[in-house]
Design a protein around this motif. Structure first.
Motif, short mmCIF file in Angstrom:
data_model
loop_
_atom_site.label_atom_id
_atom_site.label_comp_id
_atom_site.label_asym_id
_atom_site.label_seq_id
_atom_site.Cartn_x
_atom_site.Cartn_y
_atom_site.Cartn_z
N GLU A 28 49.43 23.10 60.22
CA GLU A 28 50.67 23.31 60.77
C GLU A 28 51.75 22.65 60.26
O GLU A 28 52.63 23.39 59.90
N ILE A 29 51.48 21.41 60.03
CA ILE A 29 52.64 20.76 59.49
C ILE A 29 53.05 21.01 58.00
O ILE A 29 54.26 21.39 57.72
N ILE A 30 52.05 21.09 57.24
CA ILE A 30 52.19 21.54 55.88
C ILE A 30 52.78 22.77 55.84
O ILE A 30 53.84 23.03 55.00
N ALA A 74 56.56 22.80 57.74
CA ALA A 74 57.47 21.55 57.61
C ALA A 74 57.95 21.46 56.05
O ALA A 74 58.47 20.41 55.63
N ASN A 75 57.60 22.52 55.33
CA ASN A 75 57.79 22.46 53.89
C ASN A 75 58.41 23.62 53.30
O ASN A 75 57.81 24.63 53.35
N LEU A 112 57.31 23.37 70.13
CA LEU A 112 56.19 22.78 69.83
C LEU A 112 55.41 22.25 71.13
O LEU A 112 55.36 21.11 71.37
N GLU A 126 56.47 27.53 53.13
CA GLU A 126 56.81 28.80 54.19
C GLU A 126 57.24 30.00 53.81
O GLU A 126 56.93 31.11 54.01
N GLN A 180 44.90 20.04 62.05
CA GLN A 180 46.10 19.92 62.57
C GLN A 180 47.00 19.71 61.66
O GLN A 180 48.31 20.20 61.84
N ASN A 181 46.73 19.29 60.70
CA ASN A 181 47.69 18.97 59.18
C ASN A 181 48.14 20.16 58.77
O ASN A 181 49.38 20.48 58.36
#
Ligand code: BG6
Length: 495
Positions: free
Chosen positions: A194-196, A199-200, A261, A204, A191-192
């Motif tokens: 996606e965030i890594i 959100a960085n 989201l 990206e 799940q992380n």
């Protein structure tokens, strides 16, 4: 769910999944206050169990497998176990479902639950359709709240059988009521991803074929087929891990950022990746890009282990693969030309789930070339057993004026003291109860996954000469290493 509660029906309540994962998950959720007092669980299986026996089973499962410690004297246990009942049920006989409906209504009254029902089928897939239908005939879907069906993998054996199963279940449940489990999607670090990624600012802008050389995904296991030879010999690694967990990991790595989201937008993006996945159409394509293997006798951590063909319930001349590896391409603008190497196998040297992103080399300018051969930058997601990420960057070797060495910046999430990460099943059970479907597999994902797998299996079924044997305890067929070498790459060692 939080206000109105739900009744959970656990089919297969005397089975391994319920014991190791589901009951401990209920307990952790209760302990953390995520289960409202308005809940009840009905354990269902054919075997007769008294209430006392079932309580003893539950206690054993939780003390052995839950991530919170528990004693039978604890006050929380007394409160918790009050919510559980057991009913012996012949799942083929509709009469039993009527009794089940009565039991459910009684529990709804007792705990003031407003008619919500979640049916969890921890059963062999060939039973899914029959149970779904009997739930309807038994009147269990006529409650005043929502109904949800949670089903385990595998969803079908190939595209055709999956379509049939989907049609059958679809006669009873709507797509948004069906929660297809892929427990890898419940893992913290999956799940992380996606965030890594999203959100960085570090990552990206680099997440494309201009900067990424290849992506390597490893899901290795030290266990053999254990007691599951009967199932596994008909499934093999590609159906057991490839069709589901591995392709889900690929989609998490490759998907575009969703515009919002919410579950459908996220799953739409994942579907687009699966649509862009290059199909290995012909037997030659398959041979050139896909590797299968089967373990033979070998030694793992000093222990001599038998080969696959000598395992219980496995045919002595089986050609089922216990290793599946492949080179994949996601043929879209972002990923054109970037190989994704995936591999999974039983009886490999370590249990790990890891994703390595290898970045392209920096230009070999004179200044650097004079000094040393540069290693590429790596970004590594550790999913299991450690959780975290680390980055390999190049830096000057301290004290030297000409050497450049790779150094790691490590974020080890699971090393944090006192961190007790929820288990995948816990999260997924909670999500299903809340109606949060992001981390469940939608039908169009399943069908595209099978479309990819079917071609490979068809090619394999015609000729088994490409089955590589590998000794238990090794990293699997060398043919897989050669695939990477053809492209000028190698597997990065697992840490
Ligand atoms: C299951 C497979 O889906 O995943 C098993 O059927 C495999 O064969 C298991 O052992 C691995 O899961 P995890 O969470 O231990 O990596």
């Amino acid at each position: 769910f939080k206000d109105n509660g739900a009744v959970f029906f656990i089919f297969g309540a005397t089975g391994d999944l319920a014991k190791r994962k589901l009951f401990p998950a209920f307990f952790s959720l209760y302990k953390e206050g995520k289960l409202p007092e308005r809940f009840a669980v009905i354990g269902l299986a054919r075997r007769a169990r008294t209430k006392e026996q079932f309580k003893a089973d539950l206690l054993q499962s939780i003390t052995e497998f839950a991530r919170y410690k528990l004693n039978a004297e604890d006050e929380i246990w007394q409160r918790f176990v009050e919510h559980f009942e057991y009913l012996s049920l012949d799942i083929h006989n509709v009469e039993g479902y009527k009794a089940l409906k009565d039991a459910s209504e009684r529990l709804e009254d007792k705990f003031d639950i407003k008619g919500n029902r979640l049916f969890y089928l921890a059963l062999a897939p060939e039973l899914f359709a029959g149970v779904a239908n009997n739930l309807k005939l038994g009147g269990l879907l006529e409650g005043s709240g929502w109904n949800r069906l949670v089903i385990e993998k595998p969803f079908g054996y190939d595209l055709e059988s999956a379509e049939k199963l989907n049609r059958q279940i679809g006669e009873v449940f709507r797509e948004e009521e069906i929660f297809r489990i892929d427990h890898y999607l419940g893992k913290e670090m999956v799940q992380n991803i996606e965030i890594i990624r999203f959100a960085n600012a570090f990552f990206e802008p680099l997440w494309n074929n201009k900067y990424i050389a290849n992506i390597q995904i490893t899901l290795s296991e030290t266990v053999g087929v254990e007691e599951r030879g009967g199932y596994y010999d008909h499934s093999g690694a590609i159906r057991d891990m490839g069709q589901n967990h591995m392709l889900q990991m690929v989609t998490m790595m490759a998907m575009e950022p969703p515009s919002r989201l919410n579950p459908e937008d996220i799953r739409d993006e994942k579907v687009k990746v699966l649509r862009s996945l290059r199909i290995h159409e012909t037997a030659e394509d398959v041979r050139a890009n896909v590797v299968r293997g089967q373990y033979t006798d070998g030694v793992l951590r000093g222990k001599a282990l038998p080969g696959y063909r000598s395992e219980d319930a496995v045919s002595p001349d089986s050609v089922t693969e216990t290793y599946f590896g492949a080179r994949l391409y996601v043929d879209n603008f972002r990923w054109a030309g970037v190989p994704f190497y995936i591999r999974t196998g039983k009886r490999l040297p370590v249990k790990t789930t890891e994703v390595v992103v290898e970045f392209k080399n920096m230009p070999d300018n004179v200044y650097l070339a004079k000094r040393t051969k540069l290693q590429p930058n790596l970004l590594v997601f550790r999913v299991n057993p450690l959780e975290g990420i680390y980055i390999k960057i190049n830096a000057k070797q301290p004290g030297s004026d000409s050497m450049i060495i790779p150094v790691a910046m490590d974020f080890c999430q699971s090393c944090q003291v006192g961190l007790n990460t929820p288990e995948a099943y816990e999260r997924l059970l909670y999500d299903a109860a809340r109606g949060e479907s992001t981390y469940f597999t939608r039908w169009d994902e399943v069908s595209l996954q099978w479309r990819f797998v079917d071609r490979i299996v068809q090619a394999w079924s015609k000729d088994s000469r490409d089955l590589n044997l590998y000794p238990a305890g090794s990293w699997g067929p060398e043919a897989m290493d050669k695939l990477l070498a053809e492209d000028g790459f190698h597997w990065w060692p697992i840490n």
